[in-house]
Design a protein around this motif. Structure first.
Motif, PDB file in Angstrom:
ATOM      1  N   GLU A 161       0.827  -1.203   0.000  1.00  0.00           N
ATOM      2  CA  GLU A 161       0.000   0.000   0.000  1.00  0.00           C
ATOM      3  C   GLU A 161       0.861   1.252   0.000  1.00  0.00           C
ATOM      4  O   GLU A 161       1.932   1.275   0.601  1.00  0.00           O
ATOM      5  CB  GLU A 161      -0.884   0.037   1.254  1.00  0.00           C
ATOM      6  CG  GLU A 161      -1.830  -1.123   1.375  1.00  0.00           C
ATOM      7  CD  GLU A 161      -2.649  -1.093   2.659  1.00  0.00           C
ATOM      8  OE1 GLU A 161      -2.714  -0.033   3.326  1.00  0.00           O
ATOM      9  OE2 GLU A 161      -3.226  -2.136   3.003  1.00  0.00           O
ATOM     10  N   THR A 162       0.357   2.279  -0.656  1.00  0.00           N
ATOM     11  CA  THR A 162       0.958   3.605  -0.553  1.00  0.00           C
ATOM     12  C   THR A 162       0.126   4.378   0.452  1.00  0.00           C
ATOM     13  O   THR A 162      -1.090   4.511   0.285  1.00  0.00           O
ATOM     14  CB  THR A 162       0.945   4.339  -1.915  1.00  0.00           C
ATOM     15  OG1 THR A 162       1.719   3.577  -2.842  1.00  0.00           O
ATOM     16  CG2 THR A 162       1.536   5.732  -1.781  1.00  0.00           C
ATOM     17  N   ILE A 163       0.773   4.824   1.515  1.00  0.00           N
ATOM     18  CA  ILE A 163       0.042   5.621   2.496  1.00  0.00           C
ATOM     19  C   ILE A 163       0.230   7.097   2.168  1.00  0.00           C
ATOM     20  O   ILE A 163       1.238   7.502   1.601  1.00  0.00           O
ATOM     21  CB  ILE A 163       0.487   5.329   3.952  1.00  0.00           C
ATOM     22  CG1 ILE A 163       1.938   5.733   4.178  1.00  0.00           C
ATOM     23  CG2 ILE A 163       0.265   3.884   4.319  1.00  0.00           C
ATOM     24  CD1 ILE A 163       2.123   6.436   5.502  1.00  0.00           C
ATOM     25  N   ASN A 164      -0.766   7.892   2.495  1.00  0.00           N
ATOM     26  CA  ASN A 164      -0.693   9.333   2.313  1.00  0.00           C
ATOM     27  C   ASN A 164       0.026   9.969   3.502  1.00  0.00           C
ATOM     28  O   ASN A 164       0.187   9.327   4.547  1.00  0.00           O
ATOM     29  CB  ASN A 164      -2.099   9.923   2.190  1.00  0.00           C
ATOM     30  CG  ASN A 164      -2.796   9.435   0.939  1.00  0.00           C
ATOM     31  OD1 ASN A 164      -2.165   9.268  -0.103  1.00  0.00           O
ATOM     32  ND2 ASN A 164      -4.087   9.183   1.037  1.00  0.00           N
ATOM     33  N   ASN A 165       0.421  11.229   3.349  1.00  0.00           N
ATOM     34  CA  ASN A 165       1.012  11.966   4.459  1.00  0.00           C
ATOM     35  C   ASN A 165       0.069  11.934   5.656  1.00  0.00           C
ATOM     36  O   ASN A 165      -1.151  12.017   5.491  1.00  0.00           O
ATOM     37  CB  ASN A 165       1.251  13.429   4.069  1.00  0.00           C
ATOM     38  CG  ASN A 165       2.326  13.586   3.025  1.00  0.00           C
ATOM     39  OD1 ASN A 165       3.259  12.801   2.950  1.00  0.00           O
ATOM     40  ND2 ASN A 165       2.200  14.615   2.203  1.00  0.00           N
ATOM     41  N   LYS A 166       0.643  11.805   6.840  1.00  0.00           N
ATOM     42  CA  LYS A 166      -0.144  11.814   8.069  1.00  0.00           C
ATOM     43  C   LYS A 166       0.518  12.745   9.072  1.00  0.00           C
ATOM     44  O   LYS A 166       1.734  12.791   9.176  1.00  0.00           O
ATOM     45  CB  LYS A 166      -0.234  10.410   8.667  1.00  0.00           C
ATOM     46  CG  LYS A 166      -0.987   9.436   7.789  1.00  0.00           C
ATOM     47  CD  LYS A 166      -1.138   8.073   8.425  1.00  0.00           C
ATOM     48  CE  LYS A 166      -1.859   7.117   7.525  1.00  0.00           C
ATOM     49  NZ  LYS A 166      -3.206   7.514   7.153  1.00  0.00           N
ATOM     50  N   LYS A 167      -0.312  13.473   9.791  1.00  0.00           N
ATOM     51  CA  LYS A 167       0.157  14.325  10.871  1.00  0.00           C
ATOM     52  C   LYS A 167      -0.144  13.590  12.177  1.00  0.00           C
ATOM     53  O   LYS A 167      -1.288  13.209  12.421  1.00  0.00           O
ATOM     54  CB  LYS A 167      -0.554  15.672  10.844  1.00  0.00           C
ATOM     55  CG  LYS A 167      -0.201  16.542   9.649  1.00  0.00           C
ATOM     56  CD  LYS A 167      -0.988  17.828   9.674  1.00  0.00           C
ATOM     57  CE  LYS A 167      -0.675  18.791   8.577  1.00  0.00           C
ATOM     58  NZ  LYS A 167       0.267  18.497   7.592  1.00  0.00           N
TER      59      LYS A 167
ATOM     60  N   GLU B 176      -3.380  10.261  14.989  1.00  0.00           N
ATOM     61  CA  GLU B 176      -3.409  11.123  13.810  1.00  0.00           C
ATOM     62  C   GLU B 176      -4.308  12.329  14.071  1.00  0.00           C
ATOM     63  O   GLU B 176      -5.367  12.205  14.700  1.00  0.00           O
ATOM     64  CB  GLU B 176      -3.910  10.337  12.598  1.00  0.00           C
ATOM     65  CG  GLU B 176      -3.824  11.128  11.312  1.00  0.00           C
ATOM     66  CD  GLU B 176      -4.227  10.340  10.077  1.00  0.00           C
ATOM     67  OE1 GLU B 176      -4.023  10.879   8.966  1.00  0.00           O
ATOM     68  OE2 GLU B 176      -4.747   9.205  10.200  1.00  0.00           O
TER      69      GLU B 176
ATOM     70  N   ASP C 152       5.626  14.205  11.388  1.00  0.00           N
ATOM     71  CA  ASP C 152       5.090  14.036  10.039  1.00  0.00           C
ATOM     72  C   ASP C 152       5.471  12.663   9.519  1.00  0.00           C
ATOM     73  O   ASP C 152       6.647  12.311   9.495  1.00  0.00           O
ATOM     74  CB  ASP C 152       5.664  15.099   9.096  1.00  0.00           C
ATOM     75  CG  ASP C 152       5.092  16.478   9.358  1.00  0.00           C
ATOM     76  OD1 ASP C 152       3.867  16.585   9.541  1.00  0.00           O
ATOM     77  OD2 ASP C 152       5.872  17.454   9.374  1.00  0.00           O
TER      78      ASP C 152
ATOM     79  N   LYS D  17       5.543  10.795   6.220  1.00  0.00           N
ATOM     80  CA  LYS D  17       5.488  11.125   4.794  1.00  0.00           C
ATOM     81  C   LYS D  17       4.898   9.981   3.974  1.00  0.00           C
ATOM     82  O   LYS D  17       5.049   8.815   4.321  1.00  0.00           O
ATOM     83  CB  LYS D  17       6.885  11.456   4.267  1.00  0.00           C
ATOM     84  CG  LYS D  17       7.576  12.599   4.980  1.00  0.00           C
ATOM     85  CD  LYS D  17       6.949  13.908   4.656  1.00  0.00           C
ATOM     86  CE  LYS D  17       7.772  15.039   5.272  1.00  0.00           C
ATOM     87  NZ  LYS D  17       7.015  16.229   5.482  1.00  0.00           N
ATOM     88  N   GLU D  18       4.286  10.366   2.862  1.00  0.00           N
ATOM     89  CA  GLU D  18       3.721   9.401   1.923  1.00  0.00           C
ATOM     90  C   GLU D  18       4.789   8.409   1.481  1.00  0.00           C
ATOM     91  O   GLU D  18       5.955   8.758   1.328  1.00  0.00           O
ATOM     92  CB  GLU D  18       3.197  10.147   0.702  1.00  0.00           C
ATOM     93  CG  GLU D  18       2.625   9.257  -0.373  1.00  0.00           C
ATOM     94  CD  GLU D  18       2.117  10.049  -1.556  1.00  0.00           C
ATOM     95  OE1 GLU D  18       2.628   9.833  -2.674  1.00  0.00           O
ATOM     96  OE2 GLU D  18       1.209  10.874  -1.353  1.00  0.00           O
TER      97      GLU D  18
ATOM     98  N   TYR E 293       3.340  -1.957   9.444  1.00  0.00           N
ATOM     99  CA  TYR E 293       3.739  -1.281   8.206  1.00  0.00           C
ATOM    100  C   TYR E 293       5.261  -1.228   8.116  1.00  0.00           C
ATOM    101  O   TYR E 293       5.920  -0.598   8.946  1.00  0.00           O
ATOM    102  CB  TYR E 293       3.184   0.143   8.178  1.00  0.00           C
ATOM    103  CG  TYR E 293       1.693   0.212   7.958  1.00  0.00           C
ATOM    104  CD1 TYR E 293       1.172   0.666   6.753  1.00  0.00           C
ATOM    105  CD2 TYR E 293       0.797  -0.170   8.958  1.00  0.00           C
ATOM    106  CE1 TYR E 293      -0.200   0.732   6.545  1.00  0.00           C
ATOM    107  CE2 TYR E 293      -0.568  -0.099   8.756  1.00  0.00           C
ATOM    108  CZ  TYR E 293      -1.057   0.353   7.559  1.00  0.00           C
ATOM    109  OH  TYR E 293      -2.424   0.428   7.344  1.00  0.00           O
TER     110      TYR E 293
END
Length: 161
Positions: A8-14, A78, A93, A95-96, A155
């Motif tokens: 999977e490609t994860i998106n940016n998360k704060k 998150e 942060d 990152k994606e 992950y």
């Protein structure tokens, strides 16, 4: 024994939470989460209920495994933004990027078996290599501390060879 991961490609998360430096030999996970969990309700604008356990390793950590090698572990949630980070907590942060996502079910003391499988069997036989980005677990509503029925998602950062 273990199922193939999803890729999977994860998106940016704060993320917001607490961190500490530790090693496998000097594991401070219990202390980290004992400090974080009672205070997590102070974090506003959270996204969902999941807890992110994030591990930051330096670029040479996996070259020669040594249980005394140091890394940073975070206990986080998150958030939408960093406008209200509580005092005593920090932001991170994530990152994606591309990840191999493994489902782990079982007791915490057996978690090392999954990690051994990933690094000695799955990764060497795959078309991927380890990427130098954060590793993390999502501890959601299926996580039950001390239960063999406990589940979490693991992950592992990867990139194509």
């Amino acid at each position: 024994m273990f199922k193939e991961p999803s890729i999977e490609t994860i998106n940016n998360k704060k993320l917001v939470g607490h961190s500490t430096e530790m090693s496998v030999a000097e594991n401070k996970t219990f202390e980290l989460f004992s400090d974080f969990m009672p205070n997590r309700k102070q974090i506003k604008n959270t996204i969902g209920e999941d807890i992110y356990e994030v591990l930051l390793y330096d670029a040479t950590y996996f070259e020669t495994f040594n249980p005394s090698n140091r890394f940073i572990k975070w206990a986080t949630v998150e958030v939408l933004n960093y406008k209200a980070v509580p005092e005593g907590m920090d932001s991170l942060d994530l990152k994606e990027g591309l990840y191999a996502v493994f489902k782990y079910k079982g007791m915490a003391e057996n978690f090392h078996k999954l990690m051994t499988y990933i690094f000695t069997e799955w990764l060497p036989k795959s078309v991927y290599q380890l990427d130098n980005r954060p590793h993390f677990q999502i501890v959601g509503n299926k996580y039950k501390n001390g239960s063999p029925d406990s589940e979490e998602d693991v992950y592992i950062p990867i990139k194509k060879i």
